[in-house]
Write an enzyme that holds these catalytic residues in place. Structure first.
Site, PDB file in Angstrom:
ATOM      1  N   ARG A  44      16.357  16.915  52.927  1.00  0.00           N
ATOM      2  CA  ARG A  44      15.040  17.112  53.560  1.00  0.00           C
ATOM      3  C   ARG A  44      14.087  17.908  52.679  1.00  0.00           C
ATOM      4  O   ARG A  44      12.868  17.862  52.884  1.00  0.00           O
ATOM      5  CB  ARG A  44      15.202  17.829  54.901  1.00  0.00           C
ATOM      6  CG  ARG A  44      15.782  16.977  56.008  1.00  0.00           C
ATOM      7  CD  ARG A  44      15.386  17.517  57.383  1.00  0.00           C
ATOM      8  NE  ARG A  44      15.906  18.859  57.588  1.00  0.00           N
ATOM      9  CZ  ARG A  44      17.052  19.134  58.213  1.00  0.00           C
ATOM     10  NH1 ARG A  44      17.795  18.139  58.677  1.00  0.00           N
ATOM     11  NH2 ARG A  44      17.452  20.372  58.391  1.00  0.00           N
ATOM     12  N   LYS A 118      33.507  15.807  44.925  1.00  0.00           N
ATOM     13  CA  LYS A 118      34.616  16.103  44.013  1.00  0.00           C
ATOM     14  C   LYS A 118      35.856  16.513  44.816  1.00  0.00           C
ATOM     15  O   LYS A 118      35.731  16.944  45.970  1.00  0.00           O
ATOM     16  CB  LYS A 118      34.201  17.200  43.015  1.00  0.00           C
ATOM     17  CG  LYS A 118      33.682  18.492  43.671  1.00  0.00           C
ATOM     18  CD  LYS A 118      34.795  19.334  44.242  1.00  0.00           C
ATOM     19  CE  LYS A 118      34.357  20.170  45.392  1.00  0.00           C
ATOM     20  NZ  LYS A 118      35.501  20.706  46.177  1.00  0.00           N
TER      21      LYS A 118
END
Length: 349
Positions: A44, A118
């Site tokens: 955002r 990850k």
């Protein structure tokens, strides 16, 4: 080195267009856990470059609650429906590690660009399979190793390339937190790819790879929890040309998460949170210590990787020069070697 340039290239790539002016990249988020919420909040903050348009989950109710919270137009109650959504440019895969391969593969096969949390997968074989899909289909894929696009880390690399600390001879890095043992917690659960190494240790290992490249020798020791995953791990990487990396990660102690890069003419020290730092101290022989500060990262720090994805897609690239796929595979190979040394194997392997 792993082929990552020392400075950001200029953003002069062609824009993503839709019959005219540049438009924001349309994002979807697959999974609805805490990191998915954090990433959604950061998107955002870059409205000119990112628009969050869809969320996917295995549960329609969970997807809808996430969509309601973040003002997302489309909520999909199955991964397949999500992957088939025609109005997305890129997917952020926010599932636990053990589901990364399946989630990312589904989206890549559907032609969606993918930014995957990850570690990219549980092991090298799974990571190679994803890379093979991406390259065969000519679709963008990037591991969400935010450290590699962190402005402070990029500035550190520029200084090292300019010879500020001479030749790097050792790297020390630690990432440890306190997570009391709970057999059902994802960090202690082998079914979810638990353990300190893949969740935390991937950062020190990636940091060492960034500075020293692929090690010639890997040694490790770990204490394993009752479920057979590591909760306190030490790693030593050795290089035939002389450098070493001394790394650690733990689920049993809260540390400053420090890192130091030590050269023949000086050193660079990150006092805490090296993996998303906003600065460091440069020590050079014959000079007073110099504090290097970068502008505060907006939000939670995930905007840098989102902007890098947008830059690559606008340039028509299928991987990032900052987080190259071959570099990700090299890190996964080192993580595999560490797990072999400490005796950790996951049921999904």
């Amino acid at each position: 080195m792993t082929g990552i340039p020392s400075a950001l290239p200029p953003d002069n790539a062609p824009a993503l267009t839709e019959n005219g002016p540049r438009r924001p990249l349309r994002w979807g988020i697959l999974a609805t856990g805490s990191i998915a919420h954090t990433f959604a909040e950061d998107l955002r903050l870059i409205p000119e470059d990112a628009e969050l348009v869809a969320v996917g989950s295995r549960s329609a109710d969970t997807a809808q609650r996430f969509a309601d919270r973040h003002g997302i137009a489309r909520a999909h109650g199955s991964w397949q429906d999500f992957a088939d959504d025609p109005d997305m440019d890129v997917v952020y895969v926010a599932t636990p590690h053990a589901a990364h391969q399946a989630a990312a593969a589904l989206c890549l096969e559907a032609g969606k660009a993918v930014l995957c949390e990850k570690p990219l997968t549980l092991n090298l074989a799974q990571a190679q399979a994803l890379v093979d899909i991406a390259r065969k289909r000519n679709v963008f894929l990037m591991e969400a190793m935010w450290t590699y696009v962190n402005p402070a880390v990029l500035r550190m690399r520029e200084l090292i390339a300019d010879g500020a600390i001479g030749e790097v001879r050792s790297v020390h890095a630690d990432f440890s937190i306190t997570v009391p043992f709970d057999a059902a917690h994802r960090l202690h659960d082998p079914l979810q790819g638990g353990g300190a190494l893949l969740d935390l240790g991937v950062y020190p290992v990636s940091f060492a790879h960034l500075l020293l490249g692929v090690p010639d020798a890997v040694s490790a020791w770990a204490h394993l929890n009752p479920r057979g995953v590591d909760d306190n791990t030490g790693i030593l990487l050795g290089y035939d040309t002389g450098p070493v990396a001394v790394l650690s990660c733990s689920l049993g102690t809260q540390t400053a998460q420090r890192a130091s890069v030590n050269g023949t003419l000086g050193r660079i020290e990150f006092a805490r949170d090296f993996f998303h730092a906003d600065g460091f101290v440069l020590h050079r022989q014959g000079h007073e210590p110099e504090e290097v500060r970068l502008p505060d990262s907006p939000g939670n720090g995930y905007t840098h990787e989102a902007l890098e994805v947008a830059r690559c897609l606008r340039a028509g690239a299928t991987e990032s020069p900052f987080v190259p796929l071959d570099g990700t595979l090299a890190v996964m190979a080192t993580l595999d070697a560490v797990r072999e040394s400490i005796g950790v194997r996951y049921p999904a392997e």
